[in-house]
Design an enzyme around this catalytic site. Structure first.
Site, PDB file in Angstrom:
ATOM      1  N   SER A 100       0.939  -1.049  -0.163  1.00 15.76           N
ATOM      2  CA  SER A 100      -0.288  -0.167   0.392  1.00 15.76           C
ATOM      3  C   SER A 100       1.026   0.998   0.105  1.00 15.76           C
ATOM      4  CB  SER A 100      -0.638   0.251   1.563  1.00 15.76           C
ATOM      5  OG  SER A 100      -1.691   0.988   1.452  1.00 15.76           O
ATOM      6  N   HIS A 104       2.563  11.753  -1.190  1.00 20.86           N
ATOM      7  CA  HIS A 104       2.356  13.288  -1.673  1.00 20.86           C
ATOM      8  C   HIS A 104       3.586  14.476  -1.712  1.00 20.86           C
ATOM      9  CE1 HIS A 104      -1.545  13.270   0.871  1.00 20.86           C
ATOM     10  NE2 HIS A 104      -1.071  11.635   1.858  1.00 20.86           N
ATOM     11  N   HIS A 114      -2.351   7.351  -4.684  1.00 14.40           N
ATOM     12  CA  HIS A 114      -2.427   5.926  -3.500  1.00 14.40           C
ATOM     13  C   HIS A 114      -2.035   4.650  -5.357  1.00 14.40           C
ATOM     14  CE1 HIS A 114      -5.392   3.287  -3.467  1.00 14.40           C
ATOM     15  NE2 HIS A 114      -4.415   2.977  -1.456  1.00 14.40           N
ATOM     16  N   ASN A 116      -2.298   0.542  -4.027  1.00 14.50           N
ATOM     17  CA  ASN A 116      -2.677  -1.149  -3.077  1.00 14.50           C
ATOM     18  C   ASN A 116      -3.033  -2.530  -4.159  1.00 14.50           C
ATOM     19  OD1 ASN A 116      -5.282  -2.321  -1.766  1.00 14.50           O
ATOM     20  ND2 ASN A 116      -3.230  -2.336  -1.090  1.00 14.50           N
ATOM     21  N   THR A 117      -1.864  -3.831  -4.042  1.00 13.42           N
ATOM     22  CA  THR A 117      -2.226  -4.338  -3.943  1.00 13.42           C
ATOM     23  C   THR A 117      -2.343  -5.406  -2.978  1.00 13.42           C
ATOM     24  OG1 THR A 117      -0.526  -4.934  -5.061  1.00 13.42           O
ATOM     25  CG2 THR A 117      -1.906  -4.061  -6.950  1.00 13.42           C
ATOM     26  N   ARG A 118      -3.654  -6.014  -2.611  1.00 13.76           N
ATOM     27  CA  ARG A 118      -3.324  -7.281  -1.733  1.00 13.76           C
ATOM     28  C   ARG A 118      -3.854  -8.792  -2.332  1.00 13.76           C
ATOM     29  NH1 ARG A 118      -6.845  -3.333  -1.589  1.00 13.76           N
ATOM     30  NH2 ARG A 118      -9.238  -3.774  -1.828  1.00 13.76           N
ATOM     31  N   GLY A 259      -8.155  -2.646  15.993  1.00 14.54           N
ATOM     32  CA  GLY A 259      -6.226  -2.458  15.397  1.00 14.54           C
ATOM     33  C   GLY A 259      -5.437  -2.483  15.520  1.00 14.54           C
ATOM     34  N   GLY A 260      -5.749  -2.222  14.114  1.00 13.69           N
ATOM     35  CA  GLY A 260      -4.812  -2.645  13.142  1.00 13.69           C
ATOM     36  C   GLY A 260      -2.790  -1.659  13.468  1.00 13.69           C
ATOM     37  N   ASN A 261      -2.217  -1.106  13.161  1.00 15.84           N
ATOM     38  CA  ASN A 261      -1.313  -0.034  12.931  1.00 15.84           C
ATOM     39  C   ASN A 261      -1.326   0.980  12.644  1.00 15.84           C
ATOM     40  OD1 ASN A 261       1.832   1.278  12.850  1.00 15.84           O
ATOM     41  ND2 ASN A 261       2.547  -1.257  13.261  1.00 15.84           N
TER      42      ASN A 261
END
Lengths: 276, 276
Positions: A100, A104, A114, A116-118, A259-261
């Site tokens: 991800s 800027h 932006h 993102n690949t997942r 509760g992610g980072n």
């Protein structure tokens, strides 16, 4: 290829893409000003419950803030999220890996971006991702070339992809309360769960398309001079970016609520922002 | 007093309080620097569906951005909100009037502040509001004096108010994903629907307490010099303010989702913000 090998292949690809993107952005910094060019700082993190990731952040001269993160995490979805995730209702275990990034640039004439690949694994498996451009000062050629690069990546794989994923992107990155889009769009796809090899190949091509076009757009504008008015306009447009990410972005809200980072999730937020 | 008179009295009070607060802030600007002191700009707006309000914004030397808004609106709640609002399930009509302010001082040594009081009418009627302080550089005396002023306003009316409303404030202005409070708290109250005269008197006293204490805190610090590090810290803390308002604040999200006045709702957002 067995399931574990697929996971390894996907995670390895995301990391390799991260390395290439970071190298490409650092090369631009060095080209812009060879004097002690800034580099990415990497910061690994562990996830309670399984896995972790690496945040990468570049604070440079061309890139005021570029965050490029990879993560590979696993565990179990909490009861309230099981119904929302494909394949998680019968078995809450998941595995997820992805890359991800949000960039800027300092210049208001260089577009923000932006990508993102997942790859997700529950009792189902699927790929998702996309890339979208947020120019602060609109530029028709940039918009055309960015869309063309993503279209080329799509048409190689399926004639329906580009129109579907472009529309999905426009619908997704929409700031409802402002009745305006976040930027000029791009593509957005999710739940791609056909042939694994083909889906993975498409996902890789989205990354390749990003890597081919974005540095070209940066080089096109990075030496142009800008006005204070354009910088102030950029800071205000960045405010819209914040509004979208904190009010609507699924990934951001999901991450913060599970509760992610926090540092990794909010790396998308701009370094210098203004509201009127 | 009949229902219409109560509405008029409440709305008139909110406007009178607005005038006094704006005058107090303008007086501070003139005291700080008598040379062409900045004034509030007022901008009226109409609400489709009934009513409207006036935004007031001051961009000054002491107050980098102070937004003081009043509004008096009426209409019908849409079906999805009727169940959430006391008294609106049987009859969707509502009337609401209030004053809302957020002040972002230029100096990181002068605390930011929020204050709001409102009167709501559905098939029920109630007052709500509160005030909370967000110091960028903590100052024990400021915190103590701010809490003491609100406590004094509370104890005049009911011995249970201060502990209940202080706790409510701490719970409300909490940034869950950071596990931290937005500031040092204050009081928060809602659904106050006992004796109308008494509830109104308490609500007025909350406004009076704000008007007595906040200008004193500003004068205490406005001529102190600050460092670049403190300013940078302030810009980062303002980012937390944005995170709270866009992710958790009921009023903000409710307003944005019900087609409220975006400019008035987001007047709470700071003028110069940074994320790391």
């Amino acid at each position: 290829m067995n399931d574990e090998t697929k996971k390894q292949e996907a995670a390895r690809w995301f990391e390799a893409l991260r390395d290439r993107i970071c190298a490409a952005l650092e090369a631009i910094e060095a080209e812009f000003d060879p004097q002690e060019p800034p580099r990415f700082a990497r910061k690994p993190w562990q996830r309670e419950g399984g896995g972790g990731g690496t945040m990468g952040i570049l604070k440079g001269r061309v890139f005021e803030k570029a965050g490029v993160n990879v993560s590979t995490v696993w565990g179990e979805f909490s009861p309230e999220f099981r119904a929302q995730i494909p394949g998680a209702d019968s078995d809450p275990r998941f595995w997820a890996s992805g890359i991800s990034l949000v960039i800027h640039p300092r210049s208001p004439l260089v577009p923000a971006v932006h990508m993102n690949t997942r790859y997700l694994v529950t009792t189902k498996t699927w790929f998702g991702g996309g890339s979208d451009l947020t120019p602060m000062v609109p530029d028709e050629a940039d918009t055309r070339d960015f869309h063309a690069a993503l279209e080329a990546a799509c048409v190689k794989h399926d004639p329906t992809y580009y129109p579907r994923f472009k529309k999905w992107c426009d619908e997704y990155f929409f700031i409802k309360h402002r009745n305006e889009t976040r930027g000029v769009g791009g593509i957005f796809f999710d739940y791609l769960d056909g042939d694994w090899e083909k889906d993975f190949a498409f996902t890789r091509d989205v990354g390749e398309a990003f890597l081919a076009i974005y540095p070209a757009l940066v080089r096109r504008h990075m030496r142009e001079t800008w006005t204070d008015e354009q910088r102030q306009h950029q800071r205000m447009r960045r405010g819209r970016y914040v509004e979208f990410n904190l009010i609507y972005d699924r990934g951001t809200l999901f991450g913060l609520k599970t509760g992610g980072n926090v540092e990794a999730i909010l790396m998308s937020l701009p370094p210098d922002v203004s509201w009127p």
